[in-house]
Design an enzyme around this catalytic site. Structure first.
Site, PDB file in Angstrom:
ATOM      1  N   GLU A 320       0.816  -1.209   0.000  1.00 16.77           N
ATOM      2  CA  GLU A 320       0.000   0.000   0.000  1.00 16.77           C
ATOM      3  C   GLU A 320       0.857   1.271   0.000  1.00 16.77           C
ATOM      4  O   GLU A 320       0.585   2.237   0.713  1.00 16.77           O
ATOM      5  CB  GLU A 320      -0.966  -0.013   1.188  1.00 16.77           C
ATOM      6  CG  GLU A 320      -1.935  -1.178   1.141  1.00 16.77           C
ATOM      7  CD  GLU A 320      -2.959  -1.172   2.258  1.00 16.77           C
ATOM      8  OE1 GLU A 320      -4.108  -1.555   2.000  1.00 16.77           O
ATOM      9  OE2 GLU A 320      -2.605  -0.798   3.395  1.00 16.77           O
ATOM     10  N   ASP A 394      -8.328  -9.012   4.250  1.00 14.53           N
ATOM     11  CA  ASP A 394      -8.084  -7.880   5.146  1.00 14.53           C
ATOM     12  C   ASP A 394      -9.144  -7.794   6.237  1.00 14.53           C
ATOM     13  O   ASP A 394     -10.020  -6.917   6.182  1.00 14.53           O
ATOM     14  CB  ASP A 394      -8.045  -6.571   4.346  1.00 14.53           C
ATOM     15  CG  ASP A 394      -7.538  -5.387   5.163  1.00 14.53           C
ATOM     16  OD1 ASP A 394      -7.001  -5.611   6.250  1.00 14.53           O
ATOM     17  OD2 ASP A 394      -7.678  -4.248   4.702  1.00 14.53           O
ATOM     18  N   GLU A 422     -12.872  -2.444  11.969  1.00 15.75           N
ATOM     19  CA  GLU A 422     -12.836  -1.633  10.757  1.00 15.75           C
ATOM     20  C   GLU A 422     -13.893  -2.054   9.750  1.00 15.75           C
ATOM     21  O   GLU A 422     -14.481  -1.213   9.064  1.00 15.75           O
ATOM     22  CB  GLU A 422     -11.444  -1.744  10.134  1.00 15.75           C
ATOM     23  CG  GLU A 422     -11.279  -1.069   8.795  1.00 15.75           C
ATOM     24  CD  GLU A 422      -9.924  -1.329   8.179  1.00 15.75           C
ATOM     25  OE1 GLU A 422      -9.733  -0.963   7.004  1.00 15.75           O
ATOM     26  OE2 GLU A 422      -9.035  -1.899   8.872  1.00 15.75           O
TER      27      GLU A 422
END
Length: 731
Positions: A320, A394, A422
Site C-alpha cells: 500500500e 483484510d 474496521e
C-alpha cells in the site's frame, strides 16, 4: 417507578415498541429486588477489573481465606504491582481492608518466586504460575508460585478473576503458562494523536506532554493488559513516519516504557524502512548496503540506551505504498534480516508483516502474500516473526484462514487479528470477535497432516526455543470507557485470553467477561452470552453472506457499497470480489479460475473446491454460482442470499430483545449506551440488506420471491449516501 434508562429509550415504530415491552413483561427482578440499585451509573473505565463488593454470604466465606498478602524475597516493581492489585482488589471485593503481612500465616496469600534459576518449576516457563492451597500450622493459606516476578503478577490477576467469578481460595488449584510467548497490541496511533481505524477517541499516548507528564491513565492501561496476559505494545502506526525514531520521540517512548514495565509489558515501535534516507540523509535504504546497515545498528544502540528492554520493530514494507526492500530488488527476508541483525545483540525481534500486495500484480489479491513469501520459507533470521493476518484479504467479517498458516514450517509465524472493527461496523455494532478468532485458530490446516490446527502451528514450531506470538490491532482510545462501545471491551478481553491460550473457548471467555464486567447472576449471563455468541454471525449475514467479501463503502469501510467499481486499483473495488452480473455471483478460486485453492493443502483444496462440500459460509469466496443454481440446502443462490440478509437483520432484532430483557442487571448509563448501539445496529442491518438487494436486483434482472420485502429506497438513493468526517480516517 420507571428507571431513567427506560424513560430515555427511543423506539422506532410500533414493532420496535412491542419488542421493547415484551421482555419487561416476561422477566422478573431477581430475588431480593433488582440486581443493581436504581439510579446507579458506571462509566466503563474499570473494564473487567471493577472489583465490586461480593454478596454478603460470599464475602463472609472468602474473607478468612484472604486476610493479608505476603511477598517472599526482596520486593521489585513487578511484585509491588502484584501486591497492590491483590490488596485493592480483595479489599473492594470483600468489603474489608486486606493488609500487607511480613510473614506467612493462616489466611495469607503468599507470593513465592522460585529464585533457583538452575531448577525452574517444570511447565511454568518464565511467565507461568501455579496457585494452590497450603496447609500450615493453625489453618490454610494460598500460595502463588512462579519462576519470575511476571508470573507472580499473572497469578495474582488469575486469583482475583477466580474470586470475581464466584470461587473461594482454599479449594482453588490452577497451573497455567502462556502458549504463545509474544502477545502484543498493535496501536495504529499517529504522533498527532489521531488513530487510524480508531473509533474510541484520540490516542492514549499524549506525545505532546511526554516525556515529562505521562498520563496516570497509562497505569490502568497496563493493569488491564497484565490481567489478561498481554505483554507488549507497539506504540505507533504500521504506516510509520520516520520521526518516531528521532531522539525526542524515543525519549517519549522511554517514558511510556517506564509506566508499562512493572506490569510485564515491553514497548515496540513500527519502523519506517526508508528512515536511513529521511533521518540519516543516506541516498538509499537498500538493506544490503553497508552504510544502511551501520545506520540501523547505531539506531538500535541509541534505542536500547534509553529503553534497555525494548521489544523490537514492527515493519510494514512494500504494501500500500510503503517503502521496503523490494524498492531495491531485494526480498522481504533481506529487509527483515537486516533489521534483525541490528537488534540481535540487544535481544530484540522483528515482526515483519505479511500483508503485501501490489498494484502491478494482476493476480488474485488473496494469493499475493503467499506467492511472495512462501518461497522464502527458512530464509528469515532467528529473531524474525512473520506476522500473518488471520485471513488472506483484510480482516473481513468472515474469511478462510490464511494459506500461509502451515505452509512455512521453517519460519516463525505469528497471527495478526484486528480488535478494532474496521469492517464490522466500528463501535456502532455489537460483534463479539472471540467466535471469529476461535474459528480461525481451530481451523484444520492439514499441514503437515490433517488434524493440525492453526493454533497448534502457532504454538508448536519445529524448534522448541523458537519465538511464538500473536498481535491484535488495538481498539483503545481516550474515551472514558476505552473502546467507544462498552461491548467492544469484550474483544480486547477475548484477544488477551486467546493470546494466552488459543485453545480457550469463546463461550467460556464471554462468560468470564460478562460476569466481571456486569453481573455474575445466571439470569443475566445466559441471555447476554447468547447475544454475544450470535453477534458476529449476524454481522456476517447482513454484510457479507455466503462468503462474499469487501462489500463496504470506499475508504472508511462503513456501510454498504457493492456497486463501487471505479477506484484506481482493481482490488480496492467491491465489484472485484463479488463479480456479480446477470449470470451469477462469486469469485472462482478453483482450478477454472484464479486457483487460489492450490495454496491450501490438497485435502482442503478438494473439500473447498467442490460446491457440495465447501462450507456454505465460504461458497462465494471460492465459487461462482448462477442466480438460479440449486445449492445443497435446497435453495437457489438468489433465495439463499436473500434469506441470509433477512436472517442477519432478524438476528440483530433478537440481540436487542435479549439486551432489553436483562435491564434490571445493568447500571443505567451502560444499559442505555449499549441499547443505543443496538438501535443503530438495527438501522445499519436494514440499510445493508436493502442497499445490497437493490444493487443485486438491478444487476441480475431477478425479481424478489413472493412475500419478500422490497428495499425501502431506490438504488440511486443508496448510491447517493455519502458519509463525511468518518472516524478512523487519518492522513
Amino acid at each position: 417507578m420507571a428507571r431513567p434508562a427506560r424513560r430515555r429509550r427511543l423506539l422506532a415504530g410500533f414493532v420496535l415498541l412491542l419488542l421493547a415491552m415484551a421482555p419487561h413483561m416476561a422477566v422478573a427482578s431477581p430475588p431480593g429486588g433488582p440486581a443493581v440499585q436504581t439510579g446507579t451509573e458506571e462509566d466503563g473505565h474499570d473494564l473487567w477489573l471493577r472489583y465490586r463488593p461480593l454478596a454478603a454470604a460470599r464475602a463472609q466465606a472468602v474473607r478468612p481465606q484472604a486476610q493479608g498478602i505476603v511477598v517472599e524475597g526482596p520486593p521489585t516493581p513487578v511484585t509491588d504491582a502484584a501486591r497492590r492489585e491483590l490488596l485493592n482488589g480483595l479489599s473492594s471485593l470483600l468489603g474489608a481492608p486486606v493488609a500487607t503481612l511480613q510473614s506467612a500465616r493462616p489466611g495469607a496469600i503468599i507470593l513465592r518466586r522460585n529464585d533457583q534459576s538452575a531448577s525452574q518449576i517444570a511447565g511454568l516457563g518464565t511467565q507461568g504460575y501455579a496457585i494452590q492451597p497450603l496447609a500450615m500450622a493453625g489453618g490454610m493459606a494460598t500460595v502463588i508460585t512462579a519462576n519470575s516476578d511476571t508470573g507472580l503478577l499473572y497469578g495474582s490477576f488469575a486469583l482475583l478473576r477466580h474470586v470475581q467469578l464466584g470461587g473461594t481460595l482454599h479449594d482453588f488449584t490452577e497451573t497455567a503458562a502462556p502458549k504463545l510467548k509474544i502477545r502484543v497490541l498493535d496501536h495504529w496511533d499517529n504522533l498527532d494523536r489521531s488513530v487510524e481505524r480508531g473509533y474510541a477517541g484520540q490516542s492514549i499516548w499524549d506525545w505532546w506532554r511526554l516525556p515529562d507528564q505521562p498520563d496516570a491513565r497509562l497505569t490502568d492501561y497496563a493493569r488491564a493488559n497484565a490481567s489478561i496476559g498481554i505483554n507488549g505494545a507497539v506504540l505507533n502506526n504500521v504506516n510509520a513516519v520516520a520521526q518516531s525514531l528521532t531522539a525526542p520521540y524515543l525519549a517519549k517512548a522511554a517514558a511510556i516504557a517506564d509506566v508499562l514495565r512493572p506490569y510485564g509489558m515491553k514497548v515496540y515501535l513500527s519502523a519506517r524502512f526508508s528512515a536511513p534516507i529521511e533521518l540519516g540523509h543516506l541516498k538509499t535504504a537498500d538493506p544490503l548496503d553497508p552504510a544502511v546497515q551501520a545506520w540501523w545498528n547505531a539506531k538500535a544502540d541509541e534505542i536500547y540506551a534509553l529503553i534497555p528492554d525494548f521489544g523490537g520493530f514492527l515493519v510494514k514494507a512494500n504494501s500500500e505504498g510503503q517503502p521496503g526492500p523490494g524498492d531495491y530488488g531485494r526480498t522481504h527476508a533481506d529487509g527483515a534480516n537486516m533489521l534483525a541483525s541490528a537488534l540481535r545483540p540487544h535481544g530484540g525481534i522483528v515482526m515483519w508483516r505479511a500483508f503485501v500486495y501490489s498494484e502491478r500484480d494482476a493476480s488474485d489479491r488473496a494469493m499475493q502474500a503467499y506467492a511472495q513469501l512462501q518461497p522464502l520459507d527458512g530464509k528469515f533470521a532467528a529473531n524474525v516473526l512473520l506476522q500473518v493476518k488471520n485471513g488472506p484479504i483484510d480482516f473481513q467479517p468472515r474469511e478462510p484462514f490464511h494459506p500461509l498458516f502451515g505452509a512455512m514450517p521453517r519460519t516463525q509465524v505469528m497471527m495478526e487479528v484486528q480488535i478494532t472493527k474496521e469492517y464490522l461496523g466500528f463501535a456502532n455494532s455489537v460483534a463479539y470477535l472471540g467466535t471469529m478468532w476461535q474459528e480461525v485458530l481451530q481451523a484444520d490446516t492439514c499441514r503437515p497432516h490433517c488434524g493440525t490446527t492453526v493454533a497448534q502451528g502457532l504454538e508448536q514450531p519445529d524448534q522448541p526455543t523458537a519465538l511464538t506470538g500473536i498481535a491484535g490491532v488495538a481498539n483503545i482510545g481516550t474515551d472514558r470507557n476505552w473502546t467507544g462501545s462498552d461491548f467492544d471491551q469484550a474483544n480486547w478481553y477475548a484477544y488477551g485470553r486467546l493470546a494466552w491460550n488459543p485453545d480457550l473457548g469463546a463461550d467460556r471467555i464471554a462468560r468470564e467477561w460478562l460476569a466481571q464486567t456486569f453481573s455474575a447472576d445466571p439470569h443475566f449471563i445466559a441471555p447476554a452470552q447468547r447475544l454475544m455468541m450470535m453477534s458476529r454471525q449476524a454481522v456476517v449475514e447482513y454484510m457479507t453472506p455466503l462468503g462474499l467479501a469487501h462489500q463496504m463503502a470506499t475508504g472508511h469501510h462503513y456501510g454498504p457499497a457493492p456497486w463501487v467499481s471505479d477506484l484506481a486499483r482493481p482490488e480496492w473495488n467491491p465489484t472485484y470480489y463479488a463479480r456479480a452480473d446477470q449470470a451469477g455471483i462469486g469469485f472462482d478460486r478453483t482450478a477454472t479460475g484464479s486457483n487460489a485453492l492450490a495454496q491450501y493443502a490438497p485435502e482442503l483444496a478438494r473439500q473447498w473446491g467442490n460446491k457440495q462440500t465447501v462450507p456454505l459460509d465460504l461458497l462465494l469466496w471460492f465459487h461462482r454460482c448462477g442466480w438460479d443454481e440449486k445449492l445443497r440446502d435446497g435453495r437457489t443462490t438468489w433465495q439463499d442470499l436473500i434469506g441470509r440478509y433477512d436472517q442477519g437483520m432478524a438476528d440483530v432484532d433478537t440481540m436487542r430483545h435479549l439486551w432489553l430483557s436483562i435491564e434490571p442487571y445493568v447500571d443505567d448509563r451502560r444499559f442505555a449506551r449499549i441499547d443505543a448501539v443496538l438501535a443503530v445496529q438495527q438501522h445499519d442491518a436494514r440499510w445493508w440488506r436493502d442497499a445490497s438487494l437493490a444493487y443485486y436486483l438491478a444487476i441480475s434482472g431477478k425479481a424478489l420471491p413472493d412475500g419478500v420485502r422490497a428495499p425501502d429506497r431506490s438504488l440511486s438513493d443508496y448510491k447517493a449516501i455519502q458519509l463525511e468526517f468518518v472516524p478512523g480516517i487519518t492522513k
